[in-house]
Design a protein around this motif. Structure first.
Motif, short mmCIF file in Angstrom:
data_model
loop_
_atom_site.label_atom_id
_atom_site.label_comp_id
_atom_site.label_asym_id
_atom_site.label_seq_id
_atom_site.Cartn_x
_atom_site.Cartn_y
_atom_site.Cartn_z
N ALA A 129 28.76 40.89 31.89
CA ALA A 129 30.21 40.98 31.76
C ALA A 129 30.93 40.64 33.05
O ALA A 129 32.10 40.22 33.03
CB ALA A 129 30.59 42.39 31.31
N ALA A 130 30.25 40.80 34.20
CA ALA A 130 30.86 40.46 35.50
C ALA A 130 30.67 39.00 35.87
O ALA A 130 31.14 38.57 36.94
CB ALA A 130 30.27 41.34 36.59
N SER A 131 30.03 38.22 35.02
CA SER A 131 29.78 36.81 35.35
C SER A 131 31.06 35.97 35.50
O SER A 131 31.01 34.96 36.22
CB SER A 131 28.87 36.18 34.29
OG SER A 131 29.47 36.28 33.00
N PRO A 132 32.21 36.30 34.87
CA PRO A 132 33.42 35.50 35.16
C PRO A 132 33.80 35.45 36.64
O PRO A 132 34.36 34.44 37.09
CB PRO A 132 34.49 36.20 34.32
CG PRO A 132 33.74 36.76 33.16
CD PRO A 132 32.43 37.20 33.72
N PHE A 133 33.50 36.52 37.39
CA PHE A 133 33.75 36.46 38.83
C PHE A 133 32.96 35.32 39.46
O PHE A 133 33.45 34.62 40.35
CB PHE A 133 33.36 37.79 39.50
CG PHE A 133 34.30 38.92 39.19
CD1 PHE A 133 35.66 38.81 39.44
CD2 PHE A 133 33.84 40.10 38.66
CE1 PHE A 133 36.53 39.85 39.17
CE2 PHE A 133 34.69 41.15 38.37
CZ PHE A 133 36.04 41.02 38.63
N LEU A 134 31.73 35.11 38.99
CA LEU A 134 30.89 34.06 39.55
C LEU A 134 31.32 32.68 39.07
O LEU A 134 31.30 31.70 39.84
CB LEU A 134 29.43 34.32 39.16
CG LEU A 134 28.38 33.34 39.66
CD1 LEU A 134 28.32 33.34 41.17
CD2 LEU A 134 27.02 33.67 39.06
N LEU A 135 31.74 32.56 37.82
CA LEU A 135 32.07 31.25 37.27
C LEU A 135 33.40 30.72 37.78
O LEU A 135 33.56 29.51 37.99
CB LEU A 135 32.09 31.34 35.73
CG LEU A 135 30.75 31.73 35.08
CD1 LEU A 135 30.93 31.87 33.58
CD2 LEU A 135 29.68 30.71 35.41
N THR A 136 34.36 31.60 37.99
CA THR A 136 35.70 31.16 38.42
C THR A 136 35.87 31.14 39.92
O THR A 136 36.94 30.75 40.41
CB THR A 136 36.77 32.07 37.80
OG1 THR A 136 36.56 33.42 38.24
CG2 THR A 136 36.68 32.05 36.27
N ALA A 137 34.85 31.56 40.66
CA ALA A 137 35.01 31.64 42.11
C ALA A 137 35.20 30.27 42.75
O ALA A 137 35.93 30.13 43.74
CB ALA A 137 33.81 32.35 42.73
N PHE A 138 34.57 29.25 42.19
CA PHE A 138 34.59 27.94 42.82
C PHE A 138 35.84 27.14 42.47
O PHE A 138 35.98 26.00 42.89
CB PHE A 138 33.34 27.15 42.41
CG PHE A 138 32.06 27.83 42.80
CD1 PHE A 138 31.58 27.72 44.09
CD2 PHE A 138 31.34 28.60 41.90
CE1 PHE A 138 30.40 28.33 44.46
CE2 PHE A 138 30.16 29.23 42.26
CZ PHE A 138 29.69 29.10 43.55
#
Length: 326
Positions: free
Chosen positions: A39-48
């Motif tokens: 569920a916290a993966s959006p932080f990783l996907l939108t960081a770039f």
């Protein structure tokens, strides 16, 4: 190269070895940390797709939450081991508590914006509260150790840790061979040894009787397993394998007999305590309560005796009347 499966239900598995070894201790909530990390993966996907500061913040938020879930999973494993034993120490490190703090920190970092520190703090506190509601708290008290000697407990804990290390080395050595039947056989032996460990955990005073088994015998089993694991893959000698399995059978019987002996000793100690307590109570004038008498039965017996007396009088009067007529 394909490996033939030799599980406990296979036809070539001996009947006395078909009992299943205990599986790894698993908490009923062990799968939840994985889903929280996903569920916290959006932080990783939108960081770039953000500015450098936002990218670093989002990457840090995802890393902190992932670390929190790893810590929480370790805490759940420790709690499962704590719940599975009747006598256990509380975990030395409250991993779930640290996991909750890290989860709240990660959510706060992910929500942090210039001029919105108060809002990020509130979100972090809410994340900590939700973590506590989802995973609960760590065990904070020792279980089953209220009247035990702390010195004996520490000695027993150290010996058990050394014995578990020997068992782990045995299982690692057998795993290198790649034979599932041998791995299952060693797992069954490890389960028998764990029974002895449980006896010592419940009564650390039995350590002196089990010390030789937990130390010398387990070290010998570890060394024999290491030598077998080094020799058998090169020779594939069936006789060597049979000798090793026979060695495990004999050693397992010895460990099982010792665990039963410790259990019988505990039972004898309980019987002695009960008999001593009874003698003290009788010495002080306390007698066991008499068995209750059923008043209905007593009344019935009295009525029956009264009827019998009247019946005897009636018979005797009839006899006297007969004599007088003669």
């Amino acid at each position: 190269m394909a490996t033939r499966f030799g599980g406990r239900f296979s036809p070539d598995m001996p009947r006395d070895q078909r009992r299943a070894p205990p599986g790894p201790m698993r908490h009923r909530l062990a799968s939840r940390p994985k889903w929280v990390t996903i569920a916290a993966s959006p932080f990783l996907l939108t960081a770039f797709f953000q500015a450098p500061l936002g990218m670093v913040t989002d990457l840090a938020a995802f890393g902190v939450i992932a670390a929190a879930m790893w810590m929480t999973r370790e805490g759940l494993t420790a709690e499962a081991a704590y719940d599975a034993r009747r006598v256990a120490r509380r975990p030395a490190i409250p991993r779930k508590l640290f996991g909750g703090v890290l989860a709240g920190l990660g959510l706060g970092l992910g929500a942090a914006e210039p001029g919105a520190v108060a809002g990020a703090s509130v979100i972090g506190v809410a994340g900590l509260a939700l973590h506590w509601l989802a995973f609960g708290a760590d065990p904070m008290r020792d279980k089953g150790m209220d009247n035990a000697d702390s010195f004996q407990q520490n000695r027993a804990a150290r010996m058990i840790e050394e014995g578990e290390a020997h068992l782990a080395e045995m299982q690692d050595a057998i795993a290198r061979i790649g034979d599932r039947r041998l791995e299952a056989r060693v797992a069954v032996f490890a389960a028998t040894v764990e029974d002895l460990f449980d006896r010592v955990r419940e009564n650390p005073g039995d350590l002196s009787a089990a010390r030789r088994y937990m130390g010398v015998y387990l070290m010998g089993a570890r060394d024999a397993t290491s030598k077998f694991a080094a020799l058998y893959p090169r020779t594939q000698d069936p006789g060597t394998r049979v000798d090793y399995e026979t060695f495990l059978d004999d050693l397992e019987k010895d460990f099982s007999a010792q665990a039963d002996k410790l259990l019988d000793g505990d039972r004898n100690d309980l019987e002695i305590e009960i008999s001593v307590l009874r003698e003290r109570l009788m010495r002080e004038g306390v007698r066991p309560a008499p068995e209750p008498v059923d008043t209905d039965d007593t009344r019935t017996r009295m009525l029956r005796s009264e009827d019998a007396r009247k019946f005897d009088e009636l018979i005797s009067s009839d006899r006297d009347a007969a004599k007088s007529r003669r």
